[in-house]
Design an enzyme around this catalytic site. Structure first.
Site, PDB file in Angstrom:
ATOM      1  N   THR A 197       0.825  -1.198   0.000  1.00  0.00           N
ATOM      2  CA  THR A 197       0.000   0.000   0.000  1.00  0.00           C
ATOM      3  C   THR A 197       0.861   1.249   0.000  1.00  0.00           C
ATOM      4  O   THR A 197       0.533   2.240  -0.626  1.00  0.00           O
ATOM      5  CB  THR A 197      -0.922   0.018   1.240  1.00  0.00           C
ATOM      6  OG1 THR A 197      -0.833  -1.232   1.898  1.00  0.00           O
ATOM      7  CG2 THR A 197      -2.352   0.299   0.856  1.00  0.00           C
ATOM      8  N   SER A 198       1.982   1.195   0.689  1.00  0.00           N
ATOM      9  CA  SER A 198       2.864   2.353   0.792  1.00  0.00           C
ATOM     10  C   SER A 198       3.468   2.690  -0.571  1.00  0.00           C
ATOM     11  O   SER A 198       3.529   3.832  -0.971  1.00  0.00           O
ATOM     12  CB  SER A 198       3.995   2.066   1.786  1.00  0.00           C
ATOM     13  OG  SER A 198       4.472   3.269   2.338  1.00  0.00           O
ATOM     14  N   MET A 199       3.908   1.658  -1.284  1.00  0.00           N
ATOM     15  CA  MET A 199       4.542   1.889  -2.575  1.00  0.00           C
ATOM     16  C   MET A 199       3.472   2.229  -3.603  1.00  0.00           C
ATOM     17  O   MET A 199       3.214   1.504  -4.493  1.00  0.00           O
ATOM     18  CB  MET A 199       5.314   0.637  -2.981  1.00  0.00           C
ATOM     19  CG  MET A 199       6.537   0.463  -2.101  1.00  0.00           C
ATOM     20  SD  MET A 199       7.572   1.911  -2.057  1.00  0.00           S
ATOM     21  CE  MET A 199       9.156   1.152  -2.333  1.00  0.00           C
TER      22      MET A 199
END
Length: 34
Positions: free
Chosen positions: A32-34
């Site tokens: 999700t962060s990337m």
């Protein structure tokens, strides 16, 4: 898994479900962060 929890509340729910799997927690935030 500590700074993304407030940034991504959607994956946070899944993290609580997989709280037993700390390693899986990283995989969740990584996707999700990337």
């Amino acid at each position: 898994a500590l700074v993304t929890q407030s940034n991504a509340p959607s994956w946070g729910l899944g993290r609580i479900s997989n709280r037993q799997a700390g390693i899986r927690d990283y995989h969740y935030l990584s996707g999700t962060s990337m």
